[in-house]
Scaffold this active site. Structure first.
Site, PDB file in Angstrom:
ATOM      1  N   ARG A 317       0.846  -1.201   0.000  1.00  0.00           N
ATOM      2  CA  ARG A 317       0.000   0.000   0.000  1.00  0.00           C
ATOM      3  C   ARG A 317       0.880   1.249   0.000  1.00  0.00           C
ATOM      4  O   ARG A 317       1.639   1.473   0.953  1.00  0.00           O
ATOM      5  CB  ARG A 317      -0.916   0.006   1.221  1.00  0.00           C
ATOM      6  N   GLU A 319       0.581   4.250   0.768  1.00  0.00           N
ATOM      7  CA  GLU A 319      -0.085   5.294   1.550  1.00  0.00           C
ATOM      8  C   GLU A 319       0.929   5.930   2.488  1.00  0.00           C
ATOM      9  O   GLU A 319       1.588   5.235   3.257  1.00  0.00           O
ATOM     10  CB  GLU A 319      -1.252   4.700   2.347  1.00  0.00           C
ATOM     11  N   ARG A 325      -0.630   2.007  13.130  1.00  0.00           N
ATOM     12  CA  ARG A 325      -1.256   0.788  12.604  1.00  0.00           C
ATOM     13  C   ARG A 325      -1.104   0.613  11.092  1.00  0.00           C
ATOM     14  O   ARG A 325      -1.701  -0.292  10.518  1.00  0.00           O
ATOM     15  CB  ARG A 325      -2.734   0.763  12.978  1.00  0.00           C
ATOM     16  N   HIS A 326      -0.345   1.483  10.432  1.00  0.00           N
ATOM     17  CA  HIS A 326      -0.191   1.383   8.985  1.00  0.00           C
ATOM     18  C   HIS A 326       1.245   1.028   8.601  1.00  0.00           C
ATOM     19  O   HIS A 326       2.200   1.522   9.200  1.00  0.00           O
ATOM     20  CB  HIS A 326      -0.574   2.700   8.313  1.00  0.00           C
ATOM     21  N   GLU A 471     -10.056  -1.833  13.092  1.00  0.00           N
ATOM     22  CA  GLU A 471     -10.414  -2.741  12.013  1.00  0.00           C
ATOM     23  C   GLU A 471      -9.307  -3.753  11.764  1.00  0.00           C
ATOM     24  O   GLU A 471      -8.131  -3.404  11.700  1.00  0.00           O
ATOM     25  CB  GLU A 471     -10.664  -1.940  10.736  1.00  0.00           C
ATOM     26  N   SER A 474     -11.600  -6.421   6.261  1.00  0.00           N
ATOM     27  CA  SER A 474     -12.594  -5.776   5.410  1.00  0.00           C
ATOM     28  C   SER A 474     -13.018  -6.791   4.366  1.00  0.00           C
ATOM     29  O   SER A 474     -12.161  -7.466   3.774  1.00  0.00           O
ATOM     30  CB  SER A 474     -11.992  -4.541   4.740  1.00  0.00           C
ATOM     31  N   ARG A 522      -1.737  -6.649  12.206  1.00  0.00           N
ATOM     32  CA  ARG A 522      -2.704  -5.883  12.987  1.00  0.00           C
ATOM     33  C   ARG A 522      -3.443  -6.785  13.982  1.00  0.00           C
ATOM     34  O   ARG A 522      -3.693  -6.393  15.116  1.00  0.00           O
ATOM     35  CB  ARG A 522      -3.692  -5.183  12.059  1.00  0.00           C
TER      36      ARG A 522
END
Length: 548
Positions: A317, A319, A325-326, A471, A474, A522
């Protein structure tokens, strides 16, 4: 002829006393001198003999009778294979009285006087105290001095007798026995100074924060910059054993439910989700993208009649999120399955999967969880196991709970990280669970392949799973109709022609299906409440870290 003259006894004509001269010998003073010289020579001889005796004694004392029992080993090049049985520290409690051979790291060492050295030996999550004592013909003073000088983190080969201890040794995980060392060899030493001690890195923050603490704090960046040393801590050894356990349980449970494992490519010709968070890489004369998930491959496997598939593999990812948490690369636990009647079949299987993983960790890995809790104390992870089942909320019901708690409704078109955590606290207080599901997300928040709700086109047949208010999964029912899928792709700004291979699988007929994607790190972070996802990643990757 004259008469011979007769000898006379008359006194000598000199005036020296007659007694001072001994006929044919030395004088008295000469004799005294000689006597003194002889005495001096005697004493010198005695002194020399004594010194020789002392030198011989010293030489005898300096002879290292234990020199065959310790020291550095030659470089290990697999020169021989004597097949000597070696044991694990974890087994020593049942070996009282046995002589054992083991390989371990020197966790700590200390000399007590000149006759005793204590070593704390470590293997992964286990440790034991070892003792060397001066003993004639067995342990020499040279051996003690060498052992006391071994740097921490050295790897040693130890032979010794296992002895029960009168009191538990608190500094060792195996505290009811100790090893009385008879042989000690160095396999691998340490060059230079360690960036921090494993003992410091394994210490709970509460001990470091104590007002009278003299301990060193090891910061997270320092740990990650020197990850090899950090990973040696008993806490990290337990964390990554638990990470492996989650993967094992995932495979075991899905395998028993008719799933097969697939391995999809991580280089793709188009972005899976959206161009904003994808890594673009050069690919010969063109470009390619690192897979944001195995989503396309999973769905094509369903179109190929695999029915039920899963994969454990890296997810990328792009991002620029520097949060707790990323990460830019993490391990995804993904699955996809056909639907017979309703997408809740998928949601319920995923729920059953998580419950089985939680139970498996609790029942099979309590020792590892306890090790982690020493450094990261937290309340036990709670999940509902009764007939009421896992708490399931709709997105609207979750929003209502937040509004009741004081959050403005207009802020809740999406539930951000802060409100996720807030919802987790609300759910824990109201329903006594750390694990829950939110169903029926707004369609606008989901990817192009998500199936809309049949009665409300603003909603979707999608769900997220949560642990401690964050979360962890998903998922959704996917669109399996190629015309409808092309329409939704255009709405999301994706050109259907750029993903022709993906769409072709649906044009040839595909069963209704759904699935989900789980972030392994996670799940581990939240189950153990580690506070930062980087602690749950072996060598984490984020926008600021590509090494080590």
């Amino acid at each position: 002829m004259s008469e011979p003259t007769e000898p006379t006894n008359s006194a000598p004509t000199t005036d020296q006393p007659a007694g001072d001269i001994a006929p044919g010998g030395p004088s008295k003073s000469e004799l005294k001198k000689r006597a003194k010289a002889l005495e001096k020579e005697k004493k010198a001889a005695e002194k020399a003999a004594k010194m020789a005796e002392q030198a011989a004694a010293k030489e005898a004392a300096d002879v290292d009778f234990a020199k065959e029992f310790y020291g550095p080993l030659p470089l290990h090049q697999s020169q021989s294979r004597p097949r000597h049985a070696r044991v694990q520290i974890s087994s020593l409690s049942s070996r009282d009285g046995e002589t054992v051979l083991l390989r371990a790291r020197v966790h700590t060492s200390r000399a007590q006087g000149s006759k005793m050295v204590f070593l704390n030996l470590r293997q992964r999550t286990e440790s034991v105290q070892a003792l060397l004592m001066l003993a004639p013909e067995k342990v020499s003073k040279q051996m003690l001095k060498w052992a006391a000088g071994l740097p921490t983190e050295s790897i040693v080969l130890v032979e010794g007798a296992v002895k029960k201890t009168p009191e538990p040794i608190k500094s060792a995980s195996v505290g009811d026995v100790e090893v009385h060392v008879s042989k000690l060899f160095l396999i691998s030493g340490v060059e230079g100074r360690l960036p921090f001690t494993v003992e410091d890195a394994n210490r709970p923050d509460s001990e470091v924060d104590a007002s009278d603490s003299q301990f060193n704090r090891v910061l997270l960046d320092t740990r990650l910059n020197n990850r090899v040393v950090d990973l040696r801590t008993q806490t990290n050894q337990a964390i990554f054993k638990l990470q492996a356990a989650i993967g094992d349980l995932f495979r075991e449970i899905l395998g028993s439910n008719g799933f097969i494992e697939i391995h999809s490519p991580k280089l793709q010709g188009a972005a899976t989700e959206s161009g904003a968070s994808v890594f673009k890489v050069s690919y010969f004369k063109g470009s390619a993208f690192l897979a944001q998930s195995p989503q396309l491959a999973k769905q094509m496997a369903i179109a190929a009649d695999f029915e039920r598939v899963y994969e454990i593999g890296p997810v990328f990812r792009a991002e620029d999120s520097n949060t707790h948490r990323h990460m830019t690369e993490f391990m995804g636990l993904d699955l996809e399955m056909t639907i017979e009647e309703h997408y809740h079949e998928v949601m319920e299987l995923l729920d059953s999967l998580f419950l089985s993983i939680f139970r498996g960790l609790r029942e099979k890995y309590k020792a590892e969880i306890d090790v982690v809790n020493k450094q990261f104390p937290c309340e036990e992870f709670k999940f509902r196991e009764g007939p009421e089942g896992t708490l399931k909320l709709t997105f609207k019901e979750a929003v209502d709970l937040l509004v009741e708690d004081g959050v403005a409704r207009e802020e809740l078109d999406d539930i951000n990280t802060e409100n996720e955590k807030r919802l987790g606290r609300i759910v824990r207080a109201k329903y006594e669970t750390d694990y829950f599901i939110i169903d029926k997300f707004p369609l606008a928040l989901r990817p192009f392949y998500t199936m809309p709700d049949p009665t409300d086109p603003t909603l979707s047949n999608s769900y997220d799973f949560f642990m401690r208010g964050e979360e962890i999964l998903s998922g959704a029912q996917r669109i399996h109709d190629p015309v409808f899928l092309s329409e939704k792709m255009r709405e999301k700004g994706v050109d259907p022609e750029s993903m022709k291979g993906y769409l072709d699988g649906f044009r040839m007929g595909c069963a209704p299906h759904g699935g989900g994607g789980i972030g392994l790190e996670r799940v581990l972070m939240l189950y153990l409440k580690l506070g930062n996802i980087r602690r749950a990643s072996l060598f984490p990757r984020d926008p600021r870290r590509l090494e080590p």
